[in-house]
Design a protein around this motif. Structure first.
Motif, PDB file in Angstrom:
ATOM      1  N   GLU A  31       0.810  -1.220   0.000  1.00  0.00           N
ATOM      2  CA  GLU A  31       0.000   0.000   0.000  1.00  0.00           C
ATOM      3  C   GLU A  31       0.847   1.275   0.000  1.00  0.00           C
ATOM      4  O   GLU A  31       0.295   2.370  -0.154  1.00  0.00           O
ATOM      5  CB  GLU A  31      -0.933  -0.002   1.209  1.00  0.00           C
ATOM      6  N   GLY A  32       2.151   1.132   0.182  1.00  0.00           N
ATOM      7  CA  GLY A  32       3.013   2.309   0.101  1.00  0.00           C
ATOM      8  C   GLY A  32       3.770   2.669   1.362  1.00  0.00           C
ATOM      9  O   GLY A  32       4.455   3.689   1.399  1.00  0.00           O
ATOM     10  N   LEU A  33       3.661   1.855   2.419  1.00  0.00           N
ATOM     11  CA  LEU A  33       4.385   2.124   3.645  1.00  0.00           C
ATOM     12  C   LEU A  33       5.834   1.661   3.532  1.00  0.00           C
ATOM     13  O   LEU A  33       6.146   0.749   2.759  1.00  0.00           O
ATOM     14  CB  LEU A  33       3.737   1.421   4.843  1.00  0.00           C
ATOM     15  N   SER A  34       6.712   2.292   4.299  1.00  0.00           N
ATOM     16  CA  SER A  34       8.076   1.785   4.450  1.00  0.00           C
ATOM     17  C   SER A  34       8.310   1.474   5.916  1.00  0.00           C
ATOM     18  O   SER A  34       7.850   2.197   6.804  1.00  0.00           O
ATOM     19  CB  SER A  34       9.109   2.804   3.955  1.00  0.00           C
ATOM     20  N   LEU A  35       9.002   0.363   6.172  1.00  0.00           N
ATOM     21  CA  LEU A  35       9.345  -0.035   7.529  1.00  0.00           C
ATOM     22  C   LEU A  35      10.809   0.287   7.781  1.00  0.00           C
ATOM     23  O   LEU A  35      11.683  -0.142   7.029  1.00  0.00           O
ATOM     24  CB  LEU A  35       9.088  -1.530   7.747  1.00  0.00           C
ATOM     25  N   GLU A  36      11.062   1.075   8.819  1.00  0.00           N
ATOM     26  CA  GLU A  36      12.410   1.515   9.142  1.00  0.00           C
ATOM     27  C   GLU A  36      12.798   1.036  10.540  1.00  0.00           C
ATOM     28  O   GLU A  36      11.972   0.531  11.284  1.00  0.00           O
ATOM     29  CB  GLU A  36      12.499   3.040   9.044  1.00  0.00           C
TER      30      GLU A  36
ATOM     31  N   SER B 217      21.046   4.316   5.528  1.00  0.00           N
ATOM     32  CA  SER B 217      21.554   5.494   4.822  1.00  0.00           C
ATOM     33  C   SER B 217      20.829   6.781   5.160  1.00  0.00           C
ATOM     34  O   SER B 217      21.227   7.843   4.686  1.00  0.00           O
ATOM     35  CB  SER B 217      21.454   5.261   3.299  1.00  0.00           C
ATOM     36  N   LEU B 218      19.777   6.724   5.988  1.00  0.00           N
ATOM     37  CA  LEU B 218      18.989   7.913   6.301  1.00  0.00           C
ATOM     38  C   LEU B 218      18.579   7.865   7.757  1.00  0.00           C
ATOM     39  O   LEU B 218      18.230   6.800   8.285  1.00  0.00           O
ATOM     40  CB  LEU B 218      17.764   7.995   5.389  1.00  0.00           C
ATOM     41  N   ASP B 219      18.621   9.006   8.404  1.00  0.00           N
ATOM     42  CA  ASP B 219      18.231   9.113   9.805  1.00  0.00           C
ATOM     43  C   ASP B 219      17.218  10.240   9.963  1.00  0.00           C
ATOM     44  O   ASP B 219      17.198  11.192   9.169  1.00  0.00           O
ATOM     45  CB  ASP B 219      19.459   9.403  10.677  1.00  0.00           C
TER      46      ASP B 219
ATOM     47  N   ASN C  72       7.192   8.660   1.969  1.00  0.00           N
ATOM     48  CA  ASN C  72       7.811   7.932   3.073  1.00  0.00           C
ATOM     49  C   ASN C  72       9.327   8.102   2.980  1.00  0.00           C
ATOM     50  O   ASN C  72       9.857   8.652   2.011  1.00  0.00           O
ATOM     51  CB  ASN C  72       7.384   6.458   3.097  1.00  0.00           C
ATOM     52  N   PHE C  73      10.041   7.627   3.991  1.00  0.00           N
ATOM     53  CA  PHE C  73      11.483   7.846   4.028  1.00  0.00           C
ATOM     54  C   PHE C  73      12.216   7.161   2.883  1.00  0.00           C
ATOM     55  O   PHE C  73      13.198   7.693   2.361  1.00  0.00           O
ATOM     56  CB  PHE C  73      12.065   7.374   5.361  1.00  0.00           C
ATOM     57  N   ARG C  74      11.747   6.004   2.489  1.00  0.00           N
ATOM     58  CA  ARG C  74      12.416   5.320   1.385  1.00  0.00           C
ATOM     59  C   ARG C  74      12.275   6.120   0.092  1.00  0.00           C
ATOM     60  O   ARG C  74      13.220   6.249  -0.688  1.00  0.00           O
ATOM     61  CB  ARG C  74      11.884   3.912   1.192  1.00  0.00           C
ATOM     62  N   GLU C  75      11.093   6.674  -0.146  1.00  0.00           N
ATOM     63  CA  GLU C  75      10.896   7.483  -1.348  1.00  0.00           C
ATOM     64  C   GLU C  75      11.791   8.724  -1.324  1.00  0.00           C
ATOM     65  O   GLU C  75      12.351   9.108  -2.353  1.00  0.00           O
ATOM     66  CB  GLU C  75       9.422   7.893  -1.450  1.00  0.00           C
ATOM     67  N   ILE C  76      11.931   9.338  -0.164  1.00  0.00           N
ATOM     68  CA  ILE C  76      12.812  10.498  -0.070  1.00  0.00           C
ATOM     69  C   ILE C  76      14.245  10.103  -0.382  1.00  0.00           C
ATOM     70  O   ILE C  76      14.949  10.777  -1.157  1.00  0.00           O
ATOM     71  CB  ILE C  76      12.712  11.144   1.331  1.00  0.00           C
ATOM     72  N   TYR C  77      14.703   9.000   0.210  1.00  0.00           N
ATOM     73  CA  TYR C  77      16.074   8.553  -0.045  1.00  0.00           C
ATOM     74  C   TYR C  77      16.293   8.250  -1.528  1.00  0.00           C
ATOM     75  O   TYR C  77      17.305   8.661  -2.118  1.00  0.00           O
ATOM     76  CB  TYR C  77      16.375   7.309   0.785  1.00  0.00           C
TER      77      TYR C  77
END
Length: 631
Positions: free
Chosen positions: A113-118, A190-192, A323-328
């Motif tokens: 659905e588009g979520l990222s798990l961090e 790679s992202l915080d 989400n964070f993955r899309e930003i990265y």
């Protein structure tokens, strides 16, 4: 010739209009680790520079912490997800995860659905670095990252430190010795998103109605908890930035739901109103608004939906949720030209983010075995202008080893220059607004009984470009185990003159292995000139800058570590970072060995940080009473 002259003239004009030519504006590139170096005057990396989405001017991120029970989170998040999907068919949320079953079907449905798990650590320690046990802190991080690699098929790229909104749990020691390393399972992130972002009245571009309340008191500054020495935030920088070369930081917005709960009580409409103002400010700045929230009755899911509705109804296509993955992925593709900060093994990939032409926007240079490229952002064209880059930034054939390229300002235009001297390449190049121009005389005079080298066999040799006299041009300082000196750039003849002083005896930027030796250039007496603070496991000192004839002649403190009045070590005996940074006229220390108990709200709580004011240092007594951190 005429076009080159015009390019240089135009660049100088841009610099004079956009910002004064701060001679040390590129010094952060050579900092070993400072998570808090950005601020209002730092060049920005706006959303149009990285998002690649037409009319979008600001990015909105919904990130929820502490995942363990997926059923509970499904119930809380489902209305939020359904509302997001009505916008464009996707539900871009990020869930900061502790530990879940990799076969849980809910997780796989979320990802579809588009979520990222961090990652969020397995054990949720507050603070993470605590109890004198570094191995425990690294283990809870490593196990979470390795577990998430299994749960989400390698989709996790981001991390948030537990309790970073309520205590100083983030630290240079964490970023250097844990985040930027490789886990036991061979994985890395790679992202915080562990550093807060606080809008203030110092930003003249923001209307007072957003920054101030009706009573003219600051709207956002009331949220960081004042009873905890809380300084885990930057001011007026709602943009992604790079920490210690390997980590993208996407700062979290102030307030978040815990800060609102702590100040206004649970689920307060006043908190939601201030969150809306923070959204408006981020849109005006073309930045990122990152909401941190929890399913702990600090904010309701219908209030999160209220924030979504507000953003879409007021700002329309100017905003988009990611989400964070899309930003990265978009940072890597659109800003870095497909070259990530960390190469496949997790080491330095030779990518640097800096403002090349002093126009107030971040640009990029890339120098590795795959690509040498300069990427200049054109705000007029809203596009990246690509050209060549003359040198490698990491040693080819030896992944992640520093090639010794040092950036600074050697021209009054404010344009960047680079200097390098290693076994493969040597020279000076100046960026003229379009391309890098070699300077045939750029290394003349750089000799201390032998050529001054910036790197040898991949080891940093302690050369730094730093503006000592405040004239907007950098001097060159070298402080290693075998070379010590200071040189002044001669613009007329494009060479260097050796100055009559050296760095203070016993101080070094790097040790013989090329590691951080515990030296920091900080303006402790606030006279506009960098002073030298030095502190390692054996000795410490503070020398104030006096003049271009006498250098750092004013010695305020100097002794062996056995002295009880010691400046906290910046590096440990094993060469690792000790978690020290300089901000708000204080030295701050956060690691597993510091902290004190305090009675907060009638309950005992550990404050995991130590601080020493610049006034204490100047007095030569770090045990004297400390001043307020914001004085």
């Amino acid at each position: 010739m005429r076009s080159g002259w015009l390019a240089g003239w135009f660049m100088a004009l841009l610099c004079s209009v956009a910002q004064a030519a701060d001679g040390n504006r590129l010094a952060y590139l050579d900092e070993f680790c400072d998570p808090y170096y950005v601020g209002h005057e730092t060049a920005k990396l706006t959303t149009p520079q990285w998002c690649g989405d037409g009319e979008v001017e600001a990015a909105l991120v919904l990130s929820i912490d502490d995942l363990g029970d997926t059923q509970r989170y499904e119930k809380f998040l489902r209305p939020v997800m359904d509302r997001l999907k009505k916008i464009d068919g996707r539900a871009p949320l990020s869930i900061m995860t502790q530990q879940v079953d990799p076969n849980d079907p809910i997780i796989h449905q979320w990802i579809k659905e588009g979520l990222s798990l961090e990652a969020h650590t397995v054990d949720h320690p507050c603070p993470c670095l605590d109890g004198g046990n570094f191995a425990k802190a690294k283990s809870t991080y490593d196990r979470c990252v390795d577990g998430m690699a299994l749960v989400s098929q390698g989709r996790s790229i981001g991390f948030r430190m537990p309790c970073c909104d309520s205590m100083n749990s983030a630290s240079p020691r964490f970023f250097t010795e844990i985040f930027n390393k490789i886990t036991a399972g061979g994985n890395f992130l790679s992202l915080d998103s562990s550093v807060g972002q606080l809008f203030t009245a110092n930003d003249s571009q923001l209307p007072k109605s957003l920054i101030l309340q009706d009573d003219l008191q600051p709207r956002f500054a009331k949220y960081p908890p004042p009873d905890r020495k809380f300084v885990n935030y930057v001011h007026d920088y709602p943009y992604p930035y790079v920490i210690a070369r390997l980590c993208w930081e996407v700062p979290l917005a102030t307030p978040d739901d815990w800060q609102g709960f702590n100040l206004n009580g649970p689920c307060s409409p006043a908190t939601v109103s201030d969150m809306k103002a923070a959204i408006d400010a981020a849109v005006l700045k073309q930045g990122v608004w990152t909401l941190t929230f929890h399913p702990h009755n600090w904010i309701r899911n219908d209030q999160v939906i209220e924030l979504i509705d507000y953003a879409i109804e007021k700002h329309g296509r100017k905003v988009k949720f990611y989400n964070f993955r899309e930003i990265y992925e978009r940072l890597t593709k659109n800003v870095l030209g497909g070259q990530p900060l960390r190469e496949a093994s997790g080491q330095d990939n030779g990518v640097r983010v800096l403002d090349l032409n002093c126009d107030g926007f971040m640009d990029v240079v890339i120098g590795n075995e795959k690509l040498r490229q300069t990427r200049l952002w054109s705000p007029e064209e809203k596009a990246w202008i690509v050209s060549d880059f003359p040198v490698e930034l990491v040693t080819i054939g030896s992944a992640g080893r520093d090639a010794g390229v040092r950036f600074g300002l050697l021209d009054k235009s404010g344009g960047a220059s680079l200097l390098v001297r290693n076994e493969r390449v040597s020279g000076v190049w100046h960026f003229d607004g379009r391309s890098w121009q070699p300077d045939p005389e750029g290394l003349i005079g750089l000799d201390l009984g032998g050529p001054v080298a910036t790197s040898q066999l991949g080891r940093d040799r302690g050369v730094r470009l730093v503006d000592l006299d405040g004239d907007g041009l950098c001097e060159l300082m070298v402080a290693s185990d075998n070379q010590r000196g200071v040189f002044q750039w001669q613009p007329a003849r494009h060479g260097w003159k050796k100055l009559p002083f050296t760095p203070p005896p016993g101080t070094m930027i790097v040790d013989p292995q090329g590691r951080d030796a515990g030296c920091r250039l900080v303006d402790i007496d606030e006279d506009g000139h960098p002073d030298i603070v030095f502190s390692n496991a054996k000795r410490y000192s503070l020398h104030l800058f006096q003049s271009m004839e006498d250098g750092w002649a004013q010695k305020r403190m100097e002794s062996k570590r056995a002295d009880g009045n010691a400046i906290p070590p910046i590096v440990r005996e094993d060469g690792t970072n000790n978690g020290v940074w300089f901000k708000y006229r204080h030295i701050w220390v956060q690691n597993e060995d510091v902290g004190e108990m305090a009675l907060i709200g009638g309950k005992p709580l550990k404050i995991p940080i130590e601080s020493y004011s610049y006034a204490q240092l100047l007095q030569g007594d770090i045990h004297s009473a400390a001043r307020d951190p914001n004085d």
